[in-house]
Write an enzyme that holds these catalytic residues in place. Structure first.
Site, PDB file in Angstrom:
ATOM      1  N   HIS A 100       0.829  -1.204   0.000  1.00  0.00           N
ATOM      2  CA  HIS A 100       0.000   0.000   0.000  1.00  0.00           C
ATOM      3  C   HIS A 100       0.870   1.263   0.000  1.00  0.00           C
ATOM      4  O   HIS A 100       1.911   1.328   0.668  1.00  0.00           O
ATOM      5  CB  HIS A 100      -0.890   0.027   1.242  1.00  0.00           C
ATOM      6  CG  HIS A 100      -2.154  -0.765   1.092  1.00  0.00           C
ATOM      7  ND1 HIS A 100      -3.031  -0.586   0.049  1.00  0.00           N
ATOM      8  CD2 HIS A 100      -2.696  -1.740   1.879  1.00  0.00           C
ATOM      9  CE1 HIS A 100      -4.057  -1.408   0.182  1.00  0.00           C
ATOM     10  NE2 HIS A 100      -3.879  -2.131   1.283  1.00  0.00           N
TER      11      HIS A 100
ATOM     12  N   CYS B 120       0.224   2.819  -4.880  1.00  0.00           N
ATOM     13  CA  CYS B 120      -0.344   4.138  -5.139  1.00  0.00           C
ATOM     14  C   CYS B 120       0.453   5.172  -4.347  1.00  0.00           C
ATOM     15  O   CYS B 120       0.815   4.941  -3.199  1.00  0.00           O
ATOM     16  CB  CYS B 120      -1.805   4.185  -4.719  1.00  0.00           C
ATOM     17  SG  CYS B 120      -2.854   2.985  -5.563  1.00  0.00           S
TER      18      CYS B 120
END
Length: 277
Positions: free
Chosen positions: A85, A140
């Site tokens: 993440h 991301c």
């Protein structure tokens, strides 16, 4: 006394699927890290260090970054891969135009916080002069929780268990952040690479996009990692630069299924380096 002989390649491969306390686990990140490690070891003879799952805590990642970069001698090569993440935090140093620092989420993000791009850059600057560093980040960098979650639902409905690699700051960063930093989610800016840094960055998406955790031929992987690694066998038949590699990756991404645009950040000289050489 320094070593005599062919310069080494050193690699740190990080993969995190399980994020306790977030209800936002992923599936393909450990596979990504293992695939990068296999390619770098078998095809390019790199010495590999891995940090996977519970071994990829904030302290373990920072210590491994410092160790791998610090071991490299002039003319040696360092590759750092991260699959997990990503998120963002308020910029306290004033060096970001969008007032946000991009960040990696370690496995213990809920208790120890994130690893910011400033912290990563500080470790990279420990490198000896002449060391070539390449970072590959399949996560991301920033974005909004609403945008990320909307995309995740759309992809899940149509394509099965596909997830985005973005952890909303609201999940782990409490207090007034949600209101004070609301403007961040509307105006993401490109990552700014310090021109004094030795690192070249390959990123899975733009700052306002999502990197997708998907399944290819029955195997969970990141969409960027899958397409990037799939190309390497053919690209090895002739000298190939990072710029050429990225050009080939962009023939597959973005796509209707995975609307992410891989990015290459660095100086013109860095982008013309030969892949992993």
């Amino acid at each position: 006394m320094g070593r005599i002989g062919t310069p080494r390649g050193l690699a740190l491969c990080i993969g995190i699927n399980d994020y306790p306390g977030t209800n936002a686990n992923l599936r393909g990140c450990v596979n990504d890290a293992n695939e990068w490690a296999r390619i770098l070891s078998e095809q390019y003879s790199y010495v590999i260090t891995k940090r996977l799952e519970t071994d990829a805590t904030r302290d373990e990642i920072l210590d491994a970054l410092e160790s791998v970069v610090g071991q490299a001698e002039p003319k040696e090569k360092v590759v750092i891969t991260f699959s997990g993440h990503g998120t963002f935090v308020p910029d306290d140093s004033g060096d970001e135009t969008d007032k946000a620092d991009e960040a990696w989420c370690p496995s213990n993000v809920m208790t120890s916080g994130v690893i910011t791009d400033d912290e990563i850059a500080a470790r990279l600057r420990l490198a000896a002069k002449g060391v070539r560093i390449v970072m590959i980040s399949d996560s991301c960098h920033s974005g909004t929780m609403a945008r990320a979650m909307q995309r995740a639902r759309a992809r899940t409905d149509e394509y099965g268990d596909t997830r985005v690699r973005f952890l909303p700051p609201q999940l782990w960063f409490g207090g007034p952040y949600r209101t004070e930093r609301r403007e961040l989610v509307h105006n993401p800016a490109p990552v700014q690479i310090d021109q004094q840094s030795p690192a070249l960055l390959l990123a899975g998406c733009q700052d306002n996009e999502s990197s997708y955790d998907a399944v290819f031929q029955g195997k969970p992987m990141g969409a960027f990692t899958y397409h990037a690694t799939s190309l390497l066998k053919n690209l090895m038949t002739a000298p190939t630069t990072y710029a050429k590699w990225m050009s080939e990756i962009r023939k597959s991404l973005p796509s209707p299924r995975y609307p992410q645009t891989p990015q290459l950040y660095g100086t013109k000289t860095q982008t013309t380096w030969r892949i992993f050489s």
